[in-house]
Design a protein around this motif. Structure first.
Motif, PDB file in Angstrom:
ATOM      1  N   THR A 164       0.828  -1.202   0.000  1.00 13.66           N
ATOM      2  CA  THR A 164       0.000   0.000   0.000  1.00 13.66           C
ATOM      3  C   THR A 164       0.865   1.256   0.000  1.00 13.66           C
ATOM      4  O   THR A 164       0.337   2.359  -0.081  1.00 13.66           O
ATOM      5  CB  THR A 164      -0.941   0.017   1.219  1.00 13.66           C
ATOM      6  OG1 THR A 164      -0.155  -0.126   2.412  1.00 13.66           O
ATOM      7  CG2 THR A 164      -1.952  -1.091   1.141  1.00 13.66           C
ATOM      8  N   LEU A 166      -6.348   4.904  -2.178  1.00 17.30           N
ATOM      9  CA  LEU A 166      -6.995   4.306  -1.007  1.00 17.30           C
ATOM     10  C   LEU A 166      -7.173   5.345   0.103  1.00 17.30           C
ATOM     11  O   LEU A 166      -6.244   6.104   0.398  1.00 17.30           O
ATOM     12  CB  LEU A 166      -6.162   3.138  -0.470  1.00 17.30           C
ATOM     13  CG  LEU A 166      -6.093   1.885  -1.338  1.00 17.30           C
ATOM     14  CD1 LEU A 166      -5.118   0.891  -0.732  1.00 17.30           C
ATOM     15  CD2 LEU A 166      -7.458   1.252  -1.475  1.00 17.30           C
ATOM     16  N   LEU A 213      -4.595   3.098   4.397  1.00 15.89           N
ATOM     17  CA  LEU A 213      -3.605   2.156   3.889  1.00 15.89           C
ATOM     18  C   LEU A 213      -3.481   0.892   4.740  1.00 15.89           C
ATOM     19  O   LEU A 213      -2.682   0.012   4.415  1.00 15.89           O
ATOM     20  CB  LEU A 213      -2.236   2.843   3.798  1.00 15.89           C
ATOM     21  CG  LEU A 213      -2.190   4.091   2.916  1.00 15.89           C
ATOM     22  CD1 LEU A 213      -0.799   4.691   2.938  1.00 15.89           C
ATOM     23  CD2 LEU A 213      -2.609   3.769   1.507  1.00 15.89           C
ATOM     24  N   ALA A 218      -8.012  -2.162   2.222  1.00 11.00           N
ATOM     25  CA  ALA A 218      -6.628  -2.205   1.730  1.00 11.00           C
ATOM     26  C   ALA A 218      -6.119  -3.648   1.691  1.00 11.00           C
ATOM     27  O   ALA A 218      -5.382  -4.038   0.780  1.00 11.00           O
ATOM     28  CB  ALA A 218      -5.731  -1.343   2.610  1.00 11.00           C
TER      29      ALA A 218
END
Length: 184
Positions: free
Chosen positions: A118, A127, A130, A135
């Motif tokens: 991420t 996103l 994270l 995620a």
């Protein structure tokens, strides 16, 4: 420089008498020197019937006893030796406070097959969080897609000591399974 045949430090002329002689044939086995194996006579004084000549060849190497094996416990078991070839692809997932990292490695060669994190630029900007469950699903899907692109359709995951497969780790593993990769 002295030749190897004349050096008494490296070779014994008793063991290798044909060092300076030319071979009589050109076969592979005739290129090796002839070595005499010493034998011992064993006699049993308590039994006169057993005093016949018993020839025993002195062995240069013997199998280790159990006590010697216990002194060196660093020897790997059969499973430890063959596991890397039976299950060659290993999934490694790491959760930090800020990011989620996952990679698939080939155990024998230690080459990384696929990586997803991420912390990459495209996921960091898209996103909202994270480290949350969403995620984890994205990381699992990316690992599955990238592994299948590299022709890896089966992998294994070995949990660490006292690690349970639940929560975020369970979500990553389930997402990888749902996207077509088998766990062995």
């Amino acid at each position: 420089m002295a030749s190897l045949c004349s050096s008494s430090f490296l070779f014994s002329t008793d063991l290798f008498p044909s060092c300076s002689l030319k071979p009589t044939s050109l076969s592979w086995s005739s290129s090796f020197p002839k070595i005499n194996i010493s034998t011992n006579l064993i006699r049993n004084p308590s039994h006169p019937d057993l005093n016949k000549q018993c020839l025993v060849v002195q062995a240069a190497w013997t199998r280790r006893s159990r006590s010697e094996a216990a002194k060196r416990p660093s020897r790997k078991s059969w499973k430890q030796k063959t596991d890397m070839y039976m299950r060659p692809f290993l999934l490694n997932v790491f959760f930090s406070k800020r990011f989620i990292h996952a990679k698939v490695m080939h155990r024998a060669t230690s080459k990384v097959i696929s990586v997803a994190t991420t912390n990459s630029k495209d996921l960091r900007t898209t996103l909202p969080s994270l480290t949350d469950h969403n995620a984890c699903r994205v990381i699992g899907k990316l690992i599955a897609e990238r592994s299948m692109e590299a022709d890896v359709f089966a992998m294994s995951y070995e949990p660490r000591k006292n690690e349970r497969i639940e929560g975020k780790l369970g979500i990553v593993l389930d997402t990888i399974k749902e996207n077509g990769v088998m766990f062995v």
